[in-house]
Design an enzyme around this catalytic site. Structure first.
Site: not given
Lengths: 301, 301
Positions: A102, A177, A245
């Site tokens: 990611t 995402k 994050k």
């Protein structure tokens, strides 16, 4: 040409909590897997399971037709691809790099362009479903890239993914995402608010949850996380520092496009508070403990 | 003694969008219904449907064994109960007042105490499910009050409620309703963030939604409201000004308990912005148009 077990040697770089499960799926399902990692103790387990190990990413790259990455951030991807003894210099034309990390959509697009110059295909393919999903091969995979290239990789991706969504061109997988993470963060804030309010008003939080599950407030955080919050069981799961994050990536992307977000900045602030209290390795639903604290002012004015 | 169609004359006060549907359910299911309202044109329709009309709440109160209220706020409830020609002075001992209005838990508790002094039972019984649910008799009803009294009213409540939850003592119904509203508001903020991010990054919002519906970000706002936001169809539904009212009740209750909330203040601010633009009668999912506006600063720092 579609990648399959006969014509493809798969490299896997990044055997952490997610990557180890995904590489294990490839091995169990009969793919030829080559690995490279810095931690020899993990590598040993994979050699035992039938993987071939290399001393560097470059060395692995020479042997493989496709390489799957599962790395913590864009800097790590950059190093593996373009650093000393990196992959890029050794990959054959026509090779695929499938990045399940990611990272920012912009980083994915940049890596894609740099690899395209060497005739190497790069797909951003971040996953969701957690460690359990990685181990069981039931992840959801959101893929950005050229449609023909995505189709070519579908068989390989299905070794560890139950659902594979081609969502758009390069970077789109990372964007979707990020959308997933901000959406679930909003729902989690709502659950945290509801629990704080029930507590403040002396209503049984389990009763409240049972009622809300029957109606419009039904959500995965209400179903899966609320019981853990009520019991104060914050074993991960998905760690607070990792959710922070992910939300920062979303917030950075939004800011770069001069776009404000509503829930994500609040969730980020609560996750910051968790990390400052050395709770970064708790499950991220622990942010609910930061909601309802007195003195903050319940109402902005 | 449980209230049933043989032993009970039901009064209904407040025949607005919700109340008209609920009173209609009672009539259709064979209850004797008496009504009082200030708007004669609505009253006429109910007389035609078999209801008996009164000139004042006091007058209605003399005729009834139970009275259902569906009013916009606590001031209206106070006026109907204790104002000039109000209900309270005329209700017989043993009568039930069932308040389906959404008001503060503290107000419900106060009304309950004042009526208990007259041997009148008061249940807070706010509902969710919207106008459609009211008309179809499929509402969810969250009831606070004494268990025996709640059981006595279950048959009556089931005339318009598919699910009846006894969630605790006086006020608890209102608290659980407030919990529902803050929880769904959080989920809506998450959906608004996801749509803003997809738009900013050039990803098809319908594709993004399809993917998110398969995973942890699945929610009712994602399923039901996101398509309307994408199509900019803001016909209510549940109006922005009413959702703002509900969130303010939650925020006031939290503030009175020195409890901070995370999502609700942000949602309130966005609904304020809608109302300032004369969009208070739009569906509340229109708050998504307030997310993603440039200049706000995507990230709080």
């Amino acid at each position: 040409m579609n990648l399959n077990q006969e014509n493809t040697t798969v490299g896997f770089i990044g055997l952490g909590a997610m990557g180890a499960g995904m590489a294990g799926c490839l091995l169990r399902k009969g793919w030829r897997v080559h690995v490279y990692m810095r931690r020899p103790e993990v590598q040993a387990a994979f050699i035992y399971a039938g993987a071939h190990a290399h001393d560097s990413a470059a060395d692995l790259g020479r042997a493989c037709d496709a390489v799957v990455l599962s790395l913590p951030n864009a800097d790590a991807v950059e190093t593996v691809l373009f650093g000393e003894k990196g992959l890029a210099q050794e990959l054959k034309p026509g090779t695929y790099v499938i990045d399940t990390s990611t990272i920012a959509a912009a980083s994915a697009q940049e890596f894609g362009k740099r690899l395209a110059a060497r005739d190497v295909s790069f797909l951003d393919a971040p996953v969701s479903g957690g460690q359990e999903g990685a181990a069981a091969g039931t992840l959801a995979c959101m893929v950005g890239g050229d449609a023909v290239q995505v189709e070519a990789c579908r068989g390989l991706l299905s070794a560890f993914s139950q659902n594979i969504f081609h969502v758009g061109p390069s970077g789109a997988g990372q964007t979707v995402k990020a959308c997933n993470q901000v959406a679930v963060a909003g729902a989690m804030l709502g659950v945290a608010d509801a629990l704080a309010l029930a507590r403040a008003q002396g209503v049984d939080p389990d009763v409240m949850r049972d009622v809300l599950l029957q109606g419009t407030a039904r959500s995965v955080p209400l179903e899966k996380h609320a019981p853990r919050i009520i019991q104060e069981n914050f074993e991960p799961g998905f760690r607070a520092r990792l959710m922070r994050k992910d939300l920062r990536l979303a917030l950075d992307a939004a800011r770069a496009a001069d776009t404000s977000l509503a829930a994500a900045p609040v969730a980020e602030r609560l996750l910051d508070a968790m990390c400052e209290q050395d709770r970064g390795d708790w499950d991220w639903c622990g942010l609910a403990l930061e909601v309802g604290k007195p003195g903050d002012g319940a109402r902005e004015s």
